[in-house]
Scaffold this motif. Structure first.
Motif, PDB file in Angstrom:
ATOM      1  N   GLY A   1       0.782  -1.229   0.000  1.00 28.80           N
ATOM      2  CA  GLY A   1       0.000   0.000   0.000  1.00 28.80           C
ATOM      3  C   GLY A   1       0.811   1.274   0.000  1.00 28.80           C
ATOM      4  N   LEU A   2       2.114   1.183   0.251  1.00 28.70           N
ATOM      5  CA  LEU A   2       2.948   2.376   0.195  1.00 28.70           C
ATOM      6  C   LEU A   2       3.207   2.728  -1.266  1.00 28.70           C
ATOM      7  CD1 LEU A   2       5.499   1.686   3.068  1.00 28.70           C
ATOM      8  CD2 LEU A   2       3.430   3.093   3.126  1.00 28.70           C
ATOM      9  N   LEU A   3       3.279   4.003  -1.560  1.00 28.11           N
ATOM     10  CA  LEU A   3       3.474   4.454  -2.942  1.00 28.11           C
ATOM     11  C   LEU A   3       4.952   4.453  -3.310  1.00 28.11           C
ATOM     12  CD1 LEU A   3       0.824   7.319  -3.005  1.00 28.11           C
ATOM     13  CD2 LEU A   3       0.604   4.962  -3.818  1.00 28.11           C
ATOM     14  N   VAL A   4       5.540   3.278  -3.180  1.00 30.34           N
ATOM     15  CA  VAL A   4       6.952   3.046  -3.467  1.00 30.34           C
ATOM     16  C   VAL A   4       7.010   1.780  -4.319  1.00 30.34           C
ATOM     17  CG1 VAL A   4       9.205   2.563  -2.423  1.00 30.34           C
ATOM     18  CG2 VAL A   4       7.583   4.029  -1.225  1.00 30.34           C
ATOM     19  N   ALA A   5       7.932   1.721  -5.251  1.00 32.85           N
ATOM     20  CA  ALA A   5       8.076   0.521  -6.070  1.00 32.85           C
ATOM     21  C   ALA A   5       8.376  -0.686  -5.184  1.00 32.85           C
ATOM     22  CB  ALA A   5       9.190   0.715  -7.091  1.00 32.85           C
ATOM     23  N   TYR A   6       7.819  -1.835  -5.547  1.00 38.73           N
ATOM     24  CA  TYR A   6       8.007  -3.066  -4.784  1.00 38.73           C
ATOM     25  C   TYR A   6       9.486  -3.331  -4.479  1.00 38.73           C
ATOM     26  CZ  TYR A   6       8.469  -8.106  -4.028  1.00 38.73           C
ATOM     27  OH  TYR A   6       8.830  -9.331  -3.542  1.00 38.73           O
ATOM     28  N   GLY A   7      10.362  -3.187  -5.470  1.00 35.49           N
ATOM     29  CA  GLY A   7      11.789  -3.454  -5.274  1.00 35.49           C
ATOM     30  C   GLY A   7      12.455  -2.541  -4.266  1.00 35.49           C
ATOM     31  N   ASP A   8      11.925  -1.343  -4.103  1.00 32.32           N
ATOM     32  CA  ASP A   8      12.473  -0.389  -3.130  1.00 32.32           C
ATOM     33  C   ASP A   8      11.760  -0.471  -1.787  1.00 32.32           C
ATOM     34  OD1 ASP A   8      14.260   0.645  -5.023  1.00 32.32           O
ATOM     35  OD2 ASP A   8      12.775   2.080  -5.759  1.00 32.32           O
ATOM     36  N   CYS A   9      10.732  -1.276  -1.713  1.00 35.54           N
ATOM     37  CA  CYS A   9       9.925  -1.391  -0.487  1.00 35.54           C
ATOM     38  C   CYS A   9      10.061  -2.830   0.024  1.00 35.54           C
ATOM     39  CB  CYS A   9       8.483  -1.004  -0.807  1.00 35.54           C
ATOM     40  SG  CYS A   9       7.421  -0.704   0.635  1.00 35.54           S
ATOM     41  N   CYS A  10       9.011  -3.599  -0.012  1.00 31.37           N
ATOM     42  CA  CYS A  10       9.017  -4.954   0.533  1.00 31.37           C
ATOM     43  C   CYS A  10       9.905  -5.920  -0.243  1.00 31.37           C
ATOM     44  CB  CYS A  10       7.598  -5.489   0.613  1.00 31.37           C
ATOM     45  SG  CYS A  10       6.557  -4.568   1.776  1.00 31.37           S
ATOM     46  N   GLY A  11      10.118  -5.666  -1.521  1.00 31.15           N
ATOM     47  CA  GLY A  11      10.947  -6.551  -2.331  1.00 31.15           C
ATOM     48  C   GLY A  11      12.349  -6.717  -1.784  1.00 31.15           C
ATOM     49  N   ARG A  12      12.909  -5.666  -1.209  1.00 30.64           N
ATOM     50  CA  ARG A  12      14.275  -5.773  -0.656  1.00 30.64           C
ATOM     51  C   ARG A  12      14.301  -6.643   0.589  1.00 30.64           C
ATOM     52  NH1 ARG A  12      15.183  -0.375   2.546  1.00 30.64           N
ATOM     53  NH2 ARG A  12      13.012   0.100   2.935  1.00 30.64           N
ATOM     54  N   TYR A  13      13.194  -6.679   1.339  1.00 25.40           N
ATOM     55  CA  TYR A  13      13.115  -7.576   2.501  1.00 25.40           C
ATOM     56  C   TYR A  13      12.945  -9.013   2.032  1.00 25.40           C
ATOM     57  CZ  TYR A  13      11.987  -3.069   4.657  1.00 25.40           C
ATOM     58  OH  TYR A  13      11.983  -1.750   5.047  1.00 25.40           O
ATOM     59  N   HIS A  14      12.102  -9.214   1.016  1.00 27.27           N
ATOM     60  CA  HIS A  14      11.863 -10.557   0.492  1.00 27.27           C
ATOM     61  C   HIS A  14      13.142 -11.154  -0.085  1.00 27.27           C
ATOM     62  CE1 HIS A  14       7.296  -9.607  -0.158  1.00 27.27           C
ATOM     63  NE2 HIS A  14       7.646  -9.620   1.109  1.00 27.27           N
ATOM     64  N   SER A  15      13.948 -10.338  -0.737  1.00 23.90           N
ATOM     65  CA  SER A  15      15.184 -10.836  -1.364  1.00 23.90           C
ATOM     66  C   SER A  15      16.314 -11.025  -0.357  1.00 23.90           C
ATOM     67  CB  SER A  15      15.644  -9.870  -2.454  1.00 23.90           C
ATOM     68  OG  SER A  15      16.119  -8.654  -1.875  1.00 23.90           O
ATOM     69  N   GLY A  16      16.158 -10.459   0.848  1.00 22.64           N
ATOM     70  CA  GLY A  16      17.186 -10.599   1.872  1.00 22.64           C
ATOM     71  C   GLY A  16      18.250  -9.526   1.829  1.00 22.64           C
ATOM     72  N   THR A  17      18.112  -8.515   0.961  1.00 24.88           N
ATOM     73  CA  THR A  17      19.122  -7.457   0.894  1.00 24.88           C
ATOM     74  C   THR A  17      18.960  -6.432   2.012  1.00 24.88           C
ATOM     75  OG1 THR A  17      17.805  -6.152  -0.666  1.00 24.88           O
ATOM     76  CG2 THR A  17      19.414  -7.701  -1.604  1.00 24.88           C
ATOM     77  N   ALA A  18      17.814  -6.474   2.715  1.00 27.32           N
ATOM     78  CA  ALA A  18      17.579  -5.590   3.853  1.00 27.32           C
ATOM     79  C   ALA A  18      16.639  -6.305   4.814  1.00 27.32           C
ATOM     80  CB  ALA A  18      16.957  -4.268   3.389  1.00 27.32           C
ATOM     81  N   SER A  19      16.609  -5.823   6.047  1.00 32.47           N
ATOM     82  CA  SER A  19      15.699  -6.355   7.058  1.00 32.47           C
ATOM     83  C   SER A  19      14.716  -5.265   7.447  1.00 32.47           C
ATOM     84  CB  SER A  19      16.469  -6.791   8.307  1.00 32.47           C
ATOM     85  OG  SER A  19      17.315  -7.865   8.008  1.00 32.47           O
ATOM     86  N   ALA A  20      13.494  -5.655   7.737  1.00 31.99           N
ATOM     87  CA  ALA A  20      12.465  -4.689   8.135  1.00 31.99           C
ATOM     88  C   ALA A  20      12.902  -3.987   9.419  1.00 31.99           C
ATOM     89  CB  ALA A  20      11.136  -5.393   8.342  1.00 31.99           C
ATOM     90  N   PRO A  21      12.948  -2.638   9.426  1.00 40.31           N
ATOM     91  CA  PRO A  21      13.441  -1.900  10.582  1.00 40.31           C
ATOM     92  C   PRO A  21      12.423  -1.740  11.712  1.00 40.31           C
ATOM     93  CG  PRO A  21      12.875  -0.374   8.843  1.00 40.31           C
ATOM     94  CD  PRO A  21      12.677  -1.760   8.291  1.00 40.31           C
ATOM     95  N   THR A  22      11.149  -1.984  11.434  1.00 38.54           N
ATOM     96  CA  THR A  22      10.102  -1.821  12.449  1.00 38.54           C
ATOM     97  C   THR A  22       9.111  -2.982  12.335  1.00 38.54           C
ATOM     98  OG1 THR A  22       8.612  -0.581  11.003  1.00 38.54           O
ATOM     99  CG2 THR A  22      10.233   0.716  12.287  1.00 38.54           C
ATOM    100  N   ALA A  23       8.311  -3.140  13.387  1.00 39.47           N
ATOM    101  CA  ALA A  23       7.265  -4.166  13.350  1.00 39.47           C
ATOM    102  C   ALA A  23       6.267  -3.875  12.230  1.00 39.47           C
ATOM    103  CB  ALA A  23       6.562  -4.239  14.704  1.00 39.47           C
ATOM    104  N   GLU A  24       5.927  -2.603  12.032  1.00 42.79           N
ATOM    105  CA  GLU A  24       4.993  -2.262  10.954  1.00 42.79           C
ATOM    106  C   GLU A  24       5.577  -2.604   9.593  1.00 42.79           C
ATOM    107  OE1 GLU A  24       2.801   1.455   8.717  1.00 42.79           O
ATOM    108  OE2 GLU A  24       3.318   1.730  10.832  1.00 42.79           O
ATOM    109  N   ALA A  25       6.851  -2.314   9.377  1.00 37.82           N
ATOM    110  CA  ALA A  25       7.486  -2.643   8.096  1.00 37.82           C
ATOM    111  C   ALA A  25       7.473  -4.158   7.877  1.00 37.82           C
ATOM    112  CB  ALA A  25       8.909  -2.100   8.047  1.00 37.82           C
TER     113      ALA A  25
END
Length: 124
Positions: free
Chosen positions: A9-33
């Motif tokens: 629902g965030l107005l950000v491209a998937y790869g710059d948002c949840c996609g980076r968490y799914h791929s393992g290149t970043a970890s969600a910084p908050t419980a909401e993320a």
């Protein structure tokens, strides 16, 4: 990378948002993320990510996702704690799908510095 908005629902491209968490290149910084990324994983059918981000003490052995399920939107209703300064947090949300919606208050904790889903309470 897609220029379409992320399923969370965030107005950000998937790869710059949840996609980076799914791929393992970043970890969600908050419980909401993490909650948003888990919703996106349901949309994308990524059971592996869902299992990896589930607390070891409550995680099921396997997870079968229904490929016919069509998630249509996520609304964050409330959050409590869950920032970099907390060890736990809750996120209340409504996830819509074709034919209905799911209202839940989810609990999250940090394990080894990373946010994980513990469990949830379904709400009316």
């Amino acid at each position: 990378m897609s220029t379409r908005s992320c399923p969370c629902g965030l107005l950000v491209a998937y790869g710059d948002c949840c996609g980076r968490y799914h791929s393992g290149t970043a970890s969600a910084p908050t419980a909401e993320a993490l909650m948003r990324s888990r919703y996106s994983a349901f949309v994308k059918g990524d059971a592996g990510y869902l299992l990896r981000t589930w607390h070891p003490r409550t995680r099921p052995g396997t997870l079968e996702l229904d490929p016919r399920m069509r998630w249509t939107g996520l609304e964050i209703l409330d959050t409590s704690d869950g920032s970099a300064f907390h060890s736990g947090g809750t996120v209340e949300f409504r996830a819509s799908y074709r034919g209905g919606s799911l209202h839940e208050r989810s609990r999250f904790e940090r394990v080894g510095g990373a946010w994980v889903y513990v469990d949830g309470e379904f709400l009316p």
